[in-house]
Design an enzyme around this catalytic site. Structure first.
Site, mmCIF file in Angstrom:
data_model
loop_
_atom_site.group_PDB
_atom_site.id
_atom_site.type_symbol
_atom_site.label_atom_id
_atom_site.label_comp_id
_atom_site.label_asym_id
_atom_site.label_seq_id
_atom_site.Cartn_x
_atom_site.Cartn_y
_atom_site.Cartn_z
ATOM 1 C CG HIS A 88 -1.919 0.722 1.373
ATOM 2 N ND1 HIS A 88 -2.446 1.559 0.304
ATOM 3 C CD2 HIS A 88 -3.029 1.118 2.283
ATOM 4 C CE1 HIS A 88 -3.522 2.496 0.531
ATOM 5 N NE2 HIS A 88 -3.884 2.139 1.801
ATOM 6 C CG HIS A 115 -3.943 0.744 -8.173
ATOM 7 N ND1 HIS A 115 -5.266 0.656 -7.831
ATOM 8 C CD2 HIS A 115 -3.582 1.523 -7.161
ATOM 9 C CE1 HIS A 115 -5.677 1.596 -6.770
ATOM 10 N NE2 HIS A 115 -4.583 2.046 -6.427
ATOM 11 C CG ASP A 123 2.924 4.387 -3.571
ATOM 12 O OD1 ASP A 123 2.967 5.762 -3.032
ATOM 13 O OD2 ASP A 123 2.343 3.604 -3.325
HETATM 14 N N1 CMC Z 1 5.441 -6.398 -10.176
HETATM 15 C C1 CMC Z 1 5.242 -7.572 -10.856
HETATM 16 N N2 CMC Z 1 4.177 -8.267 -11.156
HETATM 17 C C2 CMC Z 1 3.088 -7.717 -10.697
HETATM 18 C C3 CMC Z 1 3.107 -6.276 -9.960
HETATM 19 C C4 CMC Z 1 4.204 -5.885 -9.789
HETATM 20 N N3 CMC Z 1 4.509 -4.678 -9.315
HETATM 21 N N4 CMC Z 1 1.646 -6.243 -9.684
HETATM 22 C C5 CMC Z 1 1.084 -7.154 -10.190
HETATM 23 N N5 CMC Z 1 1.868 -7.939 -10.634
HETATM 24 C C6 CMC Z 1 1.317 -9.231 -11.253
HETATM 25 C C7 CMC Z 1 1.017 -10.378 -10.332
HETATM 26 O O1 CMC Z 1 1.938 -11.161 -9.858
HETATM 27 C C8 CMC Z 1 0.049 -11.119 -10.999
HETATM 28 O O2 CMC Z 1 0.202 -11.832 -12.134
HETATM 29 P P1 CMC Z 1 -0.470 -13.311 -12.469
HETATM 30 O O3 CMC Z 1 -1.746 -12.669 -12.758
HETATM 31 O O4 CMC Z 1 0.422 -13.756 -13.479
HETATM 32 O O5 CMC Z 1 -0.403 -13.984 -11.060
HETATM 33 C C9 CMC Z 1 -0.864 -10.000 -12.024
HETATM 34 O O6 CMC Z 1 0.192 -8.884 -12.140
HETATM 35 C C10 CMC Z 1 -2.086 -9.390 -11.209
HETATM 36 O O7 CMC Z 1 -1.706 -8.706 -9.764
HETATM 37 P P2 CMC Z 1 -2.475 -9.082 -8.392
HETATM 38 O O8 CMC Z 1 -1.543 -9.206 -7.456
HETATM 39 O O9 CMC Z 1 -3.474 -9.958 -8.858
HETATM 40 O O10 CMC Z 1 -2.923 -7.671 -8.239
HETATM 41 P P3 CMC Z 1 -3.573 -6.949 -6.858
HETATM 42 O O11 CMC Z 1 -4.925 -6.285 -7.531
HETATM 43 O O12 CMC Z 1 -3.954 -8.162 -6.043
HETATM 44 O O13 CMC Z 1 -2.450 -6.376 -6.353
HETATM 45 C C11 CMC Z 1 -0.974 -4.482 -6.065
HETATM 46 C C12 CMC Z 1 -2.374 -4.937 -6.636
HETATM 47 C C13 CMC Z 1 -0.963 -2.917 -5.996
HETATM 48 C C14 CMC Z 1 -0.990 -4.923 -4.517
HETATM 49 C C15 CMC Z 1 0.301 -5.149 -6.664
HETATM 50 O O14 CMC Z 1 0.268 -4.677 -8.028
HETATM 51 C C16 CMC Z 1 1.528 -4.774 -6.133
HETATM 52 O O15 CMC Z 1 1.900 -5.447 -5.246
HETATM 53 N N6 CMC Z 1 2.100 -3.890 -6.806
HETATM 54 C C17 CMC Z 1 3.566 -3.305 -6.151
HETATM 55 C C18 CMC Z 1 3.348 -2.574 -4.812
HETATM 56 C C19 CMC Z 1 2.963 -1.244 -5.108
HETATM 57 O O16 CMC Z 1 3.265 -0.475 -5.864
HETATM 58 N N7 CMC Z 1 1.622 -0.687 -4.385
HETATM 59 C C20 CMC Z 1 1.120 0.478 -4.358
HETATM 60 C C21 CMC Z 1 -0.259 0.659 -4.698
HETATM 61 S S1 CMC Z 1 -0.890 2.106 -5.491
HETATM 62 C C22 CMC Z 1 -0.917 2.955 -3.845
HETATM 63 C C23 CMC Z 1 -1.484 2.795 -2.890
HETATM 64 O O17 CMC Z 1 -2.782 2.245 -2.832
HETATM 65 O O18 CMC Z 1 -1.102 2.851 -1.769
#
Ligand code: CMC
Length: 426
Positions: free
Chosen positions: A268, A307, A363
């Protein structure tokens, strides 16, 4: 059969049920009558991580993740960032309308009146090591304020709710700045009411021996924009924590401390700190392709990308990227920007990221600006929490006045042991 309904046939029993559809949703409780027998509990929906569950009706923030749209109370984020002060936007988020000149000046005066924090907060901070994480310091101070304002527990009283709302918005920059000064082992500097919300925060952070601190106008402008961009983001993890904790009628200081804890996590708000660590690890342009390969092999995450809601460029990232130039004209260019831009270019042309619709989020670029402003990465998430306090409070106020809301209490699908007896040998 009315059009706005859903017909469900339970193939276990052959029975058919009809559920009304309103505002694009069916009520989960309309599934409950779907039973196989009289003593069946009834059908539930299973939705870990709330992927497709609306937990509330809200009128504060609208996001269209596919189109990359973010609006507070109907106003596009780019227009608000260009034309408004943070407190104007805070008023809008809290009240639903932009303030008149008189309403704004009265709100500003209220916030200024409450910007000091009780003296014991300094002792709370002094009891913590300068090595402590500033988000831990912030959460601790907020929880400590709950003990200082016991009347804040009277959450059903509208006047009391407003007083605590103003107090929290007024005090959170002071707490954030005090955490920064504690970490840097500098004497605490109190608020200066001649300055704007952002300008006063800069004063509390950076005033040294000068008689009067004068914020640099371009940096004050940039901080104001960053504050506006971070003010609310509908039902994210920390807003959900705020709503969930305060649904028990806990006081808003304790609930805000929980929201800070949620924001702290690296998935987050803590991601802005992780982005800088990642850019440091990458180090130079030639290491980017190898890093991208590691991401694709799932050895590391590309922090600041992806996201839950945005499947397009996060509009906040676009505005931050544009604001960076104005900051760098004052502070000098942060060399990490080049690495970030190249990382983004490569990622956005790679099928791994394209097929998963992974774009830079808020971020990705904010940390680069924060670092150019002189902040160390561990304080970055505090800079997110300060403006987000407004959003948390708006979410809390909406929850408390929503007649449909009750204590948040999800169901579970229990797949553990059935009944078993403790062995007689025990
Ligand atoms: N790097 C590499 N792969 C990723 C990333 C990433 N940053 N984000 C998502 N993926 C992949 C994930 O592994 C999955 O792949 P597959 O379908 O093959 O298993 C696919 O993309 C979909 O991801 P998800 O995990 O199902 O997506 P989610 O909605 O559960 O997670 C998230 C969203 C923001 C937690 C995630 O994208 C993440 O961990 N990003 C990095 C951390 C980050 O930048 N967070 C800040 C978010 S914005 C500000 C806030 O809200 O605080």
């Amino acid at each position: 059969m009315p059009e706005d309904t859903l017909t469900i046939t339970d193939n276990r029993t052959g029975k058919t049920y009809t559920a009304p559809i309103k505002d694009g949703a069916i009520r989960a409780m309309d599934l409950r009558p779907i039973k196989t027998s009289e003593d069946d509990f009834g059908l539930m929906s299973y939705d870990p991580a709330f992927m497709n569950t609306a937990s509330c009706i809200s009128r504060i923030t609208f996001i269209d993740g596919d189109l990359g749209i973010l609006r507070y109370r109907g106003y596009p984020i780019d227009q608000l960032a260009e034309k408004c002060s943070f407190l104007e936007v805070a008023y809008l988020i809290l009240h639903g309308e932009l303030p008149t000149a008189a309403q704004l000046s009265s709100f500003e005066a209220e916030v200024k009146q409450h910007s000091m924090v009780p003296e014991f907060i300094k002792r709370v901070l002094d009891a913590m090591s300068p090595e402590a994480h500033p988000m831990g310091m912030l959460a601790t101070c907020l929880a400590a304020l709950a003990t200082y304002y016991p009347e804040s527990r009277n959450v059903l009283d509208a006047g009391n709710r407003w007083l605590q709302t103003v107090r929290l918005i007024a005090k959170v920059p002071t707490l954030g700045a005090y955490a920064y000064r504690r970490k840097n082992e500098l004497p605490y500097v109190g608020p200066d009411n001649d300055l704007t919300y952002a300008g006063n925060f800069m004063n509390m952070l950076w005033k040294m021996t000068e008689a009067k601190y004068q914020p640099h106008p371009d940096l004050e402008w940039a901080l104001n924009v960053l504050f506006i961009l971070h003010a609310d983001h509908e039902q994210n993890c920390s807003a959900n924590a705020m709503r969930s904790v305060s649904s028990s009628q806990a006081d808003p200081y304790a609930s805000a401390a929980a929201a800070v804890a949620a924001l702290w996590g690296p998935l987050h708000g803590g991601a802005n700190e992780e982005v800088l660590k990642m850019l440091d690890q990458i180090g130079s342009m030639e290491n980017i392709p190898a890093f991208i390969e590691k991401v694709k092999k799932r050895e590391v995450m590309l922090m600041g990308f992806g996201h839950r809601i945005y499947k397009n460029y996060d509009p906040r990232a676009r505005i931050i990227k544009a604001a960076a130039d104005k900051v760098f004209a004052v502070t000098g260019r942060n060399p990490k920007l080049e690495i970030a831009i190249e990382l983004e270019r490569i990622a956005l042309s790679d099928d791994f990221f394209i097929s998963r619709k992974l774009y830079p989020n808020v971020d990705f670029y904010s940390g680069i600006i924060y670092q150019a402003l002189g902040f160390k990465p561990d304080i970055f998430t505090v800079l997110f929490a300060i403006p987000r306090m407004t959003g948390w409070l708006a979410q809390w106020r909406e929850l408390i006045t929503d007649k449909e809301q009750k204590i948040a209490r999800p169901r579970q699908l229990f797949l553990g042991y059935g009944h078993r007896d403790v062995p007689a040998s025990r």
